[in-house]
Design a protein around this motif. Structure first.
Motif, PDB file in Angstrom:
ATOM      1  N   LEU A   1      -3.644   8.550  -4.865  1.00 38.17           N
ATOM      2  CA  LEU A   1      -2.294   7.186  -4.313  1.00 38.17           C
ATOM      3  C   LEU A   1      -2.059   7.239  -3.352  1.00 38.17           C
ATOM      4  O   LEU A   1      -1.723   6.138  -2.862  1.00 38.17           O
ATOM      5  CB  LEU A   1      -0.507   7.828  -5.588  1.00 38.17           C
TER       6      LEU A   1
ATOM      7  N   VAL B   1      -2.230   0.162  -9.608  1.00 40.33           N
ATOM      8  CA  VAL B   1      -2.437   0.744  -8.567  1.00 40.33           C
ATOM      9  C   VAL B   1      -4.266   0.812  -8.616  1.00 40.33           C
ATOM     10  O   VAL B   1      -5.004   1.160  -9.197  1.00 40.33           O
ATOM     11  CB  VAL B   1      -1.987   1.905  -7.596  1.00 40.33           C
ATOM     12  N   GLU B   2      -4.658   0.648  -7.158  1.00 40.73           N
ATOM     13  CA  GLU B   2      -6.301   0.793  -6.968  1.00 40.73           C
ATOM     14  C   GLU B   2      -6.157   1.501  -5.726  1.00 40.73           C
ATOM     15  O   GLU B   2      -6.228   0.789  -4.695  1.00 40.73           O
ATOM     16  CB  GLU B   2      -6.666  -0.895  -6.830  1.00 40.73           C
ATOM     17  N   PRO B   3      -6.994   2.909  -6.586  1.00 35.98           N
ATOM     18  CA  PRO B   3      -7.151   3.275  -5.382  1.00 35.98           C
ATOM     19  C   PRO B   3      -8.450   3.909  -4.544  1.00 35.98           C
ATOM     20  O   PRO B   3      -8.878   3.115  -4.821  1.00 35.98           O
ATOM     21  CB  PRO B   3      -6.623   4.353  -5.956  1.00 35.98           C
ATOM     22  N   THR B   4      -7.952   4.154  -3.149  1.00 39.73           N
ATOM     23  CA  THR B   4      -9.311   3.751  -2.380  1.00 39.73           C
ATOM     24  C   THR B   4     -10.203   5.716  -2.820  1.00 39.73           C
ATOM     25  O   THR B   4     -11.192   5.476  -2.086  1.00 39.73           O
ATOM     26  CB  THR B   4      -9.047   3.900  -0.713  1.00 39.73           C
TER      27      THR B   4
ATOM     28  N   ALA C   1      -3.507   4.076  -2.075  1.00 37.78           N
ATOM     29  CA  ALA C   1      -3.749   2.786  -2.941  1.00 37.78           C
ATOM     30  C   ALA C   1      -3.020   1.952  -2.468  1.00 37.78           C
ATOM     31  O   ALA C   1      -1.944   2.155  -2.449  1.00 37.78           O
ATOM     32  CB  ALA C   1      -3.740   3.568  -4.439  1.00 37.78           C
TER      33      ALA C   1
ATOM     34  N   GLU D   1       0.816  -1.787  -0.097  1.00 33.40           N
ATOM     35  CA  GLU D   1      -0.139   0.008   0.006  1.00 33.40           C
ATOM     36  C   GLU D   1       1.444   1.002  -0.330  1.00 33.40           C
ATOM     37  O   GLU D   1       2.286   1.243   0.758  1.00 33.40           O
ATOM     38  CB  GLU D   1      -0.715  -0.036   1.183  1.00 33.40           C
TER      39      GLU D   1
END
Length: 298
Positions: free
Chosen positions: A44, A63-66, A47, A22
């Motif tokens: 980011l 990346v997978e952001p929140t 993420a 993360e």
């Protein structure tokens, strides 16, 4: 300049050290490094890194952001795309320095801090700043990625595909090999190495290649790049530059003996670069004159 083998090794290294972690924060230090503004770099924060790919000389960190605070709504998968240019590099740090980095005249361009305390710095030596970082929704949104030619080590890039790319070319071989829109990932160093392995003049026009020479050039390209990738396999990021230099036979070795024939390696200088070659192996024993006076070898 990092080329296909070094960027592939960095991809492999990051795949094992970055994926699944993360991001705490991405901190641009040099104003010139960030080439995009939407999505903002702040998405980011928090993420999770899901993958690392290589596209020519570009690194693509998925990346997978929140966060969902972008101009176009939910971010979805994003891509941090990095081009290290001529003097850029990625430095992995198991423990990042405490406190935010200070902008200044040093080489640090961008820092990516992970929640575990590790992370990496993007640095660039010299005064000419060309290192580029893009945060995009699709890697094809980066102009340099969108124009890339095929990857020379791709499974489906066979000899006939290579010959088809060269059809109609009127440039010298050296320039054609370095054109990222024609073939992705080969730069100044490995084009010298490929041409030395193929025993061809860097000034030979592409249109003068015979079918047999096209096959020889293709095989030299694949073998040279594969061997360089294999030499870099498993190395930490900090050791890749030294490995590249140690593996080069002619590039950067002006005045040294050719490892194949023993002749003296020579150089042709340009305004912002130079090439190296062996006269005996590549030009029939004839040294190439200054680029403005050289005749194309046939």
């Amino acid at each position: 300049m990092p080329e296909l083998p070094e960027v592939e090794a960095l991809r492999e290294f990051l795949d094992g050290n970055l994926v699944g972690k993360e991001i705490a924060r991405a901190l641009p230090v040099a104003i010139s490094v960030l080439k995009t503004y939407d999505p903002p770099l702040g998405v980011l924060d928090g993420a999770r890194v899901t993958g690392v790919a290589r596209r020519g000389k570009f690194l693509d960190i998925a990346v997978e952001p929140t966060a969902a605070d972008t101009a176009e709504g939910p971010a979805g998968t994003l891509h941090l795309v990095v081009h290290l240019a001529r003097a850029g590099w990625l430095q992995w740090r198991d423990v990042l320095p405490s406190g935010p980095p200070r902008p200044g005249k040093g080489p640090l361009a961008l820092r990516v801090a992970l929640t575990g305390g590790d992370g990496f710095d993007l640095t660039e030596a010299g005064t000419t700043k060309r290192l580029a970082v893009h945060l995009v929704r699709d890697p094809a949104d980066v102009p340099g990625v969108a124009r890339l030619g095929p990857d020379p080590l791709a499974d489906d890039f066979d000899r006939d595909a290579f010959a088809a790319l060269l059809a109609g070319e009127r440039r010298r071989i050296k320039g054609a090999l370095r054109d990222q829109g024609l073939i992705a990932g080969i730069g100044n160093a490995y084009s010298d190495e490929i041409l030395h392995a193929a025993r061809m003049s860097p000034f030979k026009p592409v249109q003068n290649l015979t079918d047999e020479e096209t096959t020889t050039l293709y095989e030299a390209m694949r073998t040279t790049l594969r061997e360089a990738v294999e030499r870099s396999h498993g190395l930490a990021a900090g050791r890749l530059k030294a490995e590249k230099k140690s593996g080069l036979r002619v590039h950067g070795r002006t005045g040294e003996p050719c490892p194949v024939c023993g002749d003296t390696i020579r150089e042709v200088s340009f305004s912002d670069s130079s090439l190296q070659y062996c006269p005996t192996c590549q030009t029939g024993g004839t040294p190439l004159a200054d680029r403005r006076l050289s005749r194309l070898l046939k």
